[in-house]
Design a protein around this motif. Structure first.
Motif, PDB file in Angstrom:
ATOM      1  N   GLU A 209       0.815  -1.224   0.000  1.00 34.50           N
ATOM      2  CA  GLU A 209       0.000   0.000   0.000  1.00 34.50           C
ATOM      3  C   GLU A 209       0.845   1.268   0.000  1.00 34.50           C
ATOM      4  O   GLU A 209       0.357   2.343  -0.355  1.00 34.50           O
ATOM      5  CB  GLU A 209      -0.922  -0.002   1.214  1.00 34.50           C
ATOM      6  CG  GLU A 209      -2.001  -1.071   1.151  1.00 34.50           C
ATOM      7  CD  GLU A 209      -2.503  -1.459   2.525  1.00 34.50           C
ATOM      8  OE1 GLU A 209      -3.639  -1.092   2.854  1.00 34.50           O
ATOM      9  OE2 GLU A 209      -1.765  -2.132   3.260  1.00 34.50           O
ATOM     10  N   CYS A 210       2.103   1.143   0.386  1.00 43.47           N
ATOM     11  CA  CYS A 210       2.993   2.300   0.443  1.00 43.47           C
ATOM     12  C   CYS A 210       4.015   2.286  -0.688  1.00 43.47           C
ATOM     13  O   CYS A 210       4.922   3.117  -0.713  1.00 43.47           O
ATOM     14  CB  CYS A 210       3.727   2.328   1.785  1.00 43.47           C
ATOM     15  SG  CYS A 210       2.640   2.399   3.221  1.00 43.47           S
ATOM     16  N   ALA A 211       3.878   1.332  -1.590  1.00 46.99           N
ATOM     17  CA  ALA A 211       4.869   1.196  -2.661  1.00 46.99           C
ATOM     18  C   ALA A 211       4.153   0.994  -3.997  1.00 46.99           C
ATOM     19  O   ALA A 211       3.271   1.759  -4.343  1.00 46.99           O
ATOM     20  CB  ALA A 211       5.815   0.035  -2.335  1.00 46.99           C
ATOM     21  N   GLY A 212       4.499  -0.041  -4.715  1.00 45.01           N
ATOM     22  CA  GLY A 212       3.960  -0.252  -6.045  1.00 45.01           C
ATOM     23  C   GLY A 212       2.845  -1.258  -6.098  1.00 45.01           C
ATOM     24  O   GLY A 212       2.691  -1.945  -7.125  1.00 45.01           O
ATOM     25  N   GLY A 213       2.049  -1.359  -5.027  1.00 39.95           N
ATOM     26  CA  GLY A 213       1.015  -2.372  -4.980  1.00 39.95           C
ATOM     27  C   GLY A 213       1.633  -3.755  -4.827  1.00 39.95           C
ATOM     28  O   GLY A 213       2.852  -3.907  -4.745  1.00 39.95           O
ATOM     29  N   TRP A 214       0.799  -4.765  -4.770  1.00 42.17           N
ATOM     30  CA  TRP A 214       1.307  -6.128  -4.604  1.00 42.17           C
ATOM     31  C   TRP A 214       2.214  -6.521  -5.765  1.00 42.17           C
ATOM     32  O   TRP A 214       3.276  -7.108  -5.568  1.00 42.17           O
ATOM     33  CB  TRP A 214       0.149  -7.108  -4.473  1.00 42.17           C
ATOM     34  CG  TRP A 214      -0.500  -7.087  -3.119  1.00 42.17           C
ATOM     35  CD1 TRP A 214      -1.597  -6.382  -2.750  1.00 42.17           C
ATOM     36  CD2 TRP A 214      -0.050  -7.781  -1.956  1.00 42.17           C
ATOM     37  NE1 TRP A 214      -1.873  -6.596  -1.422  1.00 42.17           N
ATOM     38  CE2 TRP A 214      -0.947  -7.463  -0.910  1.00 42.17           C
ATOM     39  CE3 TRP A 214       1.007  -8.650  -1.689  1.00 42.17           C
ATOM     40  CZ2 TRP A 214      -0.811  -7.973   0.376  1.00 42.17           C
ATOM     41  CZ3 TRP A 214       1.142  -9.177  -0.405  1.00 42.17           C
ATOM     42  CH2 TRP A 214       0.248  -8.836   0.607  1.00 42.17           C
ATOM     43  N   GLU A 215       1.822  -6.181  -6.991  1.00 41.51           N
ATOM     44  CA  GLU A 215       2.619  -6.581  -8.156  1.00 41.51           C
ATOM     45  C   GLU A 215       4.010  -5.956  -8.118  1.00 41.51           C
ATOM     46  O   GLU A 215       5.019  -6.638  -8.312  1.00 41.51           O
ATOM     47  CB  GLU A 215       1.905  -6.180  -9.446  1.00 41.51           C
ATOM     48  CG  GLU A 215       2.650  -6.600 -10.705  1.00 41.51           C
ATOM     49  CD  GLU A 215       1.909  -6.240 -11.973  1.00 41.51           C
ATOM     50  OE1 GLU A 215       2.456  -6.477 -13.071  1.00 41.51           O
ATOM     51  OE2 GLU A 215       0.771  -5.709 -11.883  1.00 41.51           O
ATOM     52  N   GLY A 216       4.066  -4.657  -7.834  1.00 36.22           N
ATOM     53  CA  GLY A 216       5.356  -3.975  -7.803  1.00 36.22           C
ATOM     54  C   GLY A 216       6.260  -4.461  -6.694  1.00 36.22           C
ATOM     55  O   GLY A 216       7.459  -4.671  -6.907  1.00 36.22           O
ATOM     56  N   THR A 217       5.707  -4.654  -5.508  1.00 36.50           N
ATOM     57  CA  THR A 217       6.546  -5.091  -4.396  1.00 36.50           C
ATOM     58  C   THR A 217       6.984  -6.544  -4.542  1.00 36.50           C
ATOM     59  O   THR A 217       8.080  -6.906  -4.118  1.00 36.50           O
ATOM     60  CB  THR A 217       5.834  -4.902  -3.039  1.00 36.50           C
ATOM     61  OG1 THR A 217       4.546  -5.508  -3.087  1.00 36.50           O
ATOM     62  CG2 THR A 217       5.673  -3.431  -2.723  1.00 36.50           C
ATOM     63  N   GLU A 218       6.150  -7.371  -5.151  1.00 32.38           N
ATOM     64  CA  GLU A 218       6.551  -8.762  -5.369  1.00 32.38           C
ATOM     65  C   GLU A 218       7.667  -8.867  -6.407  1.00 32.38           C
ATOM     66  O   GLU A 218       8.510  -9.775  -6.334  1.00 32.38           O
ATOM     67  CB  GLU A 218       5.351  -9.610  -5.757  1.00 32.38           C
ATOM     68  CG  GLU A 218       4.437  -9.894  -4.571  1.00 32.38           C
ATOM     69  CD  GLU A 218       3.249 -10.775  -4.917  1.00 32.38           C
ATOM     70  OE1 GLU A 218       3.462 -11.992  -5.120  1.00 32.38           O
ATOM     71  OE2 GLU A 218       2.113 -10.251  -4.995  1.00 32.38           O
ATOM     72  N   GLU A 219       7.709  -7.936  -7.360  1.00 30.45           N
ATOM     73  CA  GLU A 219       8.829  -7.899  -8.303  1.00 30.45           C
ATOM     74  C   GLU A 219      10.131  -7.581  -7.567  1.00 30.45           C
ATOM     75  O   GLU A 219      11.171  -8.191  -7.821  1.00 30.45           O
ATOM     76  CB  GLU A 219       8.567  -6.856  -9.384  1.00 30.45           C
ATOM     77  CG  GLU A 219       7.475  -7.236 -10.367  1.00 30.45           C
ATOM     78  CD  GLU A 219       7.171  -6.122 -11.351  1.00 30.45           C
ATOM     79  OE1 GLU A 219       7.778  -5.034 -11.223  1.00 30.45           O
ATOM     80  OE2 GLU A 219       6.326  -6.334 -12.243  1.00 30.45           O
ATOM     81  N   VAL A 220      10.075  -6.629  -6.639  1.00 28.04           N
ATOM     82  CA  VAL A 220      11.260  -6.297  -5.844  1.00 28.04           C
ATOM     83  C   VAL A 220      11.599  -7.435  -4.894  1.00 28.04           C
ATOM     84  O   VAL A 220      12.772  -7.764  -4.684  1.00 28.04           O
ATOM     85  CB  VAL A 220      11.043  -4.979  -5.067  1.00 28.04           C
ATOM     86  CG1 VAL A 220      12.207  -4.708  -4.120  1.00 28.04           C
ATOM     87  CG2 VAL A 220      10.878  -3.819  -6.038  1.00 28.04           C
TER      88      VAL A 220
END
Length: 244
Positions: A209-220
């Motif tokens: 919620e504070c970054a790129g959503g679930w998709e974005g954070t799972e990529e990181v």
């Protein structure tokens, strides 16, 4: 092999009070937000009374209120199960329960309770949220990583929030600030610290919620787990047998 401490509940909003999963592999803990981090550090504090705390996060997470601390379960704290820890709270004026440990105050409570046992403090943030009070701390800038991690001495608890790698763009969207190489090299430095015994506990939060959503954070997260050399990814769907 890692283990689920809190089974995956799905890619839900967590706000400040919900934890959607907690997974552990030896002294590495991964969760969707850092609400459970303090619980994960208990054995490290017990075994290493001169430990340092290194916090890398967009936010300081160090909000503190006396009202929260009054309800801290001091006598039983070291023996709390994760369910008991997450259930800690107190009645508020709206006939509901305020959870004691939240994603913005867990570090503030940790500082208040353990400041005399923590040898050293280090922070790398974007300056968001409530900063820690009454403790001296080293402040790190992005260009000091990953080299600065190889220079750590002594024993450290390392608290990493993946929202550190994101920022809000002119479009209003949260997007990644750092390259794959930067993130992977960051995690390789963490792996070296774990292998050498300098890092005694590593807590990693996705904070979608504070970054790129679930998709974005799972990529990181994938880059982080590759550098850490651990086999972890979230399942496609929640474990219905253990869903709350």
């Amino acid at each position: 092999m890692g283990e689920w401490i809190v089974y995956f509940q799905g890619r839900n909003h967590s706000t400040a009070i919900k934890l959607n999963f907690l997974w552990k592999d030896h002294n590495i803990f991964i969760m969707d937000n850092h609400r459970a981090a303090l619980w994960c550090w208990l054995s490290s504090i017990k075994d290493h009374p001169d430990v340092g705390l290194f916090h890398v996060d967009r936010h300081y997470d160090a909000l503190f209120s006396v009202k929260d601390y009054v309800h801290f379960p001091h006598e039983d704290f070291n023996s709390l199960s994760i369910d008991e820890y997450l259930s800690c709270g107190y009645d508020n004026d709206f006939f509901a329960v305020t959870p004691l440990f939240r994603w913005d105050n867990y570090l503030g409570l940790f500082i208040e309770k353990y400041r005399n046992q923590v040898r050293e403090w280090a922070f790398a943030t974007h300056g968001k949220g409530a900063a820690p009070k009454d403790i001296p701390f080293a402040a790190y800038e992005p260009w000091e990583f990953p080299a600065g991690l190889y220079e750590l001495k002594g024993k450290w608890i390392f608290n990493l929030d993946l929202d550190y790698f994101f920022g809000r763009m002119s479009s209003g969207k949260m997007e990644r600030l750092f390259t794959d190489v930067y993130v992977r090299d960051f995690s390789k430095a963490l792996r070296a610290g774990l292998d050498s015994g300098v890092i005694v506990a590593l807590t990693v939060s996705l904070s979608p919620e504070c970054a790129g959503g679930w998709e974005g954070t799972e990529e990181v997260l994938k880059l982080i787990t590759e550098g850490l050399e651990i086999d972890f990814s979230l399942p496609a769907s929640p474990d219905l047998e253990h869903s709350i």
